[in-house]
Design a protein around this motif. Structure first.
Motif, PDB file in Angstrom:
ATOM      1  N   THR A 113       0.836  -1.206   0.000  1.00 49.14           N
ATOM      2  CA  THR A 113       0.000   0.000   0.000  1.00 49.14           C
ATOM      3  C   THR A 113       0.871   1.256   0.000  1.00 49.14           C
ATOM      4  O   THR A 113       1.998   1.258   0.484  1.00 49.14           O
ATOM      5  CB  THR A 113      -0.917   0.006   1.229  1.00 49.14           C
ATOM      6  OG1 THR A 113      -0.118   0.007   2.415  1.00 49.14           O
ATOM      7  CG2 THR A 113      -1.815  -1.221   1.230  1.00 49.14           C
ATOM      8  N   GLU A 114       0.304   2.328  -0.536  1.00 53.63           N
ATOM      9  CA  GLU A 114       1.027   3.597  -0.626  1.00 53.63           C
ATOM     10  C   GLU A 114       1.283   4.197   0.751  1.00 53.63           C
ATOM     11  O   GLU A 114       2.295   4.865   0.972  1.00 53.63           O
ATOM     12  CB  GLU A 114       0.217   4.579  -1.479  1.00 53.63           C
ATOM     13  CG  GLU A 114       0.923   5.895  -1.768  1.00 53.63           C
ATOM     14  CD  GLU A 114       2.184   5.702  -2.593  1.00 53.63           C
ATOM     15  OE1 GLU A 114       3.101   6.539  -2.468  1.00 53.63           O
ATOM     16  OE2 GLU A 114       2.240   4.710  -3.356  1.00 53.63           O
ATOM     17  N   SER A 115       0.356   3.970   1.686  1.00 55.33           N
ATOM     18  CA  SER A 115       0.513   4.545   3.020  1.00 55.33           C
ATOM     19  C   SER A 115       1.714   3.971   3.766  1.00 55.33           C
ATOM     20  O   SER A 115       2.239   4.597   4.689  1.00 55.33           O
ATOM     21  CB  SER A 115      -0.758   4.315   3.844  1.00 55.33           C
ATOM     22  OG  SER A 115      -1.023   2.918   3.966  1.00 55.33           O
ATOM     23  N   LEU A 116       2.161   2.778   3.375  1.00 56.85           N
ATOM     24  CA  LEU A 116       3.303   2.137   4.035  1.00 56.85           C
ATOM     25  C   LEU A 116       4.584   2.220   3.202  1.00 56.85           C
ATOM     26  O   LEU A 116       5.544   1.513   3.482  1.00 56.85           O
ATOM     27  CB  LEU A 116       2.975   0.660   4.319  1.00 56.85           C
ATOM     28  CG  LEU A 116       1.836   0.382   5.304  1.00 56.85           C
ATOM     29  CD1 LEU A 116       1.550  -1.104   5.371  1.00 56.85           C
ATOM     30  CD2 LEU A 116       2.173   0.934   6.683  1.00 56.85           C
ATOM     31  N   SER A 117       4.578   3.078   2.206  1.00 53.95           N
ATOM     32  CA  SER A 117       5.739   3.150   1.304  1.00 53.95           C
ATOM     33  C   SER A 117       7.005   3.590   2.037  1.00 53.95           C
ATOM     34  O   SER A 117       8.090   3.083   1.758  1.00 53.95           O
ATOM     35  CB  SER A 117       5.440   4.110   0.151  1.00 53.95           C
ATOM     36  OG  SER A 117       5.181   5.421   0.655  1.00 53.95           O
ATOM     37  N   LYS A 118       6.873   4.513   2.989  1.00 55.39           N
ATOM     38  CA  LYS A 118       8.046   4.980   3.739  1.00 55.39           C
ATOM     39  C   LYS A 118       8.629   3.862   4.595  1.00 55.39           C
ATOM     40  O   LYS A 118       9.845   3.672   4.662  1.00 55.39           O
ATOM     41  CB  LYS A 118       7.659   6.166   4.621  1.00 55.39           C
ATOM     42  CG  LYS A 118       7.251   7.418   3.871  1.00 55.39           C
ATOM     43  CD  LYS A 118       8.435   8.061   3.194  1.00 55.39           C
ATOM     44  CE  LYS A 118       8.023   9.386   2.551  1.00 55.39           C
ATOM     45  NZ  LYS A 118       9.162  10.037   1.874  1.00 55.39           N
ATOM     46  N   ARG A 162       8.181   0.636   4.068  1.00 56.46           N
ATOM     47  CA  ARG A 162       8.707  -0.384   3.159  1.00 56.46           C
ATOM     48  C   ARG A 162      10.097  -0.004   2.659  1.00 56.46           C
ATOM     49  O   ARG A 162      11.010  -0.835   2.630  1.00 56.46           O
ATOM     50  CB  ARG A 162       7.759  -0.566   1.974  1.00 56.46           C
ATOM     51  CG  ARG A 162       8.228  -1.624   0.977  1.00 56.46           C
ATOM     52  CD  ARG A 162       7.233  -1.831  -0.144  1.00 56.46           C
ATOM     53  NE  ARG A 162       7.116  -0.650  -0.994  1.00 56.46           N
ATOM     54  CZ  ARG A 162       6.026   0.107  -1.057  1.00 56.46           C
ATOM     55  NH1 ARG A 162       4.969  -0.169  -0.306  1.00 56.46           N
ATOM     56  NH2 ARG A 162       5.980   1.158  -1.850  1.00 56.46           N
TER      57      ARG A 162
END
Length: 291
Positions: free
Chosen positions: A230-235, A237
């Motif tokens: 998900t984009e919200s967990l990109s940082k 990740r």
């Protein structure tokens, strides 16, 4: 009629003994010396070379590093017509064997301390050397030197094989810095990772638990990052990718899995800081807990 018993003869007191002591003229054949760290190091070296787990784990480590190194080099060399290595560092193919082999060093590091608590041998160790700080230091020195030497020899052999095997595949000629990081640098990193495992074993005092924790430290960040789509967990990740053990190990071959994050010698300073913190914790707990 009462009879008077004469007093029984008694041994002379120590103070009345001859000037030479109770056994005049006797000298012990065993020299009496003040113990120091060298004695503890010699004891730990005797122990680590006497147990079969050392030979098994280091033997499998060398087999993985050399075997996977030869296999990867052979595959790339055989398919050099289909795959171009233009500008690539030929030493980087040693990464795969060392990544798997690091699990063997981690296992040996844990067993060096935790196994003594499991068998009760730690009581004998502490009786022979009451200085707990000296025991921990001796274990750390012996293990670090052994892990570094074995890794240096193995990685050096693989690096020479790859440089010779892949010289006609378009790969660039490794520089002196490439050689140093792919041999000495990566050996220091693996030895410190193993030393960190040794200290975790001293803290946990349970072999299976400490090995599980260390394998999780090596593999969990990378596995977790793969599932964070998900984009919200990109940082999160990206951070897990950058600071995972596999990515830090790949930095020594200038082949990082991430465009940002640790570079140069950063992975070595990171694992050095973690090892120093674990050493402090193991030292404090060794003094505050009973054996």
């Amino acid at each position: 009629m009462s009879t008077h018993q004469p007093p029984m003869p008694q041994a002379p007191h120590a103070a009345q003994a001859a000037p030479g002591g109770p056994y005049p003229g006797y000298t012990s054949p065993i020299p009496v010396v003040r113990t120091h760290l060298g004695h503890a190091v010699a004891s730990e070296w005797t122990k680590i070379k006497s147990v079969r787990s050392t030979m098994w784990t280091l033997g499998v480590f060398v087999l993985l590093v050399l075997g996977i190194g030869l296999l990867s080099g052979s595959l790339v060399s055989a398919n050099s017509g289909e795959t171009s290595l233009s500008g690539e560092n030929p030493l980087s193919f040693g990464f795969f064997g060392l990544l798997l082999g690091s699990i063997c060093i981690i296992t040996l590091g844990v067993l060096t301390t935790a196994s003594e608590y499991g068998t009760g041998m730690i009581r004998t160790t502490m009786t022979a050397c009451p200085s707990r700080a000296r025991v921990l230091a001796a274990k750390a020195i012996v293990f670090f030197v052994l892990a570094f030497v074995v890794t240096l020899v193995s990685s050096g052999l693989v690096a020479m094989i790859h440089a010779s095997m892949l010289e006609n595949t378009g790969a660039r000629t490794p520089t002196g810095g490439d050689w140093f990081k792919a041999t000495v640098g990566v050996s220091l990193y693996i030895a410190l990772l193993g030393l960190f495992s040794l200290l975790i074993g001293s803290i946990i005092r349970h072999s299976a638990g400490a090995i599980t924790i260390m394998i999780g430290v090596v593999l969990a960040p990378l596995v977790l990052a793969l599932f964070m789509a998900t984009e919200s967990l990109s940082k999160v990740r990206e951070w897990l990718f950058e600071y995972s053990i596999p990515n830090q190990l790949s930095v020594f071959y200038a082949n990082s899995l991430s465009e940002s994050g640790p570079s140069g010698w950063d992975p070595l300073w990171i694992v050095l800081g973690l090892t120093a913190a674990a050493y402090g914790a193991a030292y404090a707990l060794l003094h505050s807990r009973d054996v």
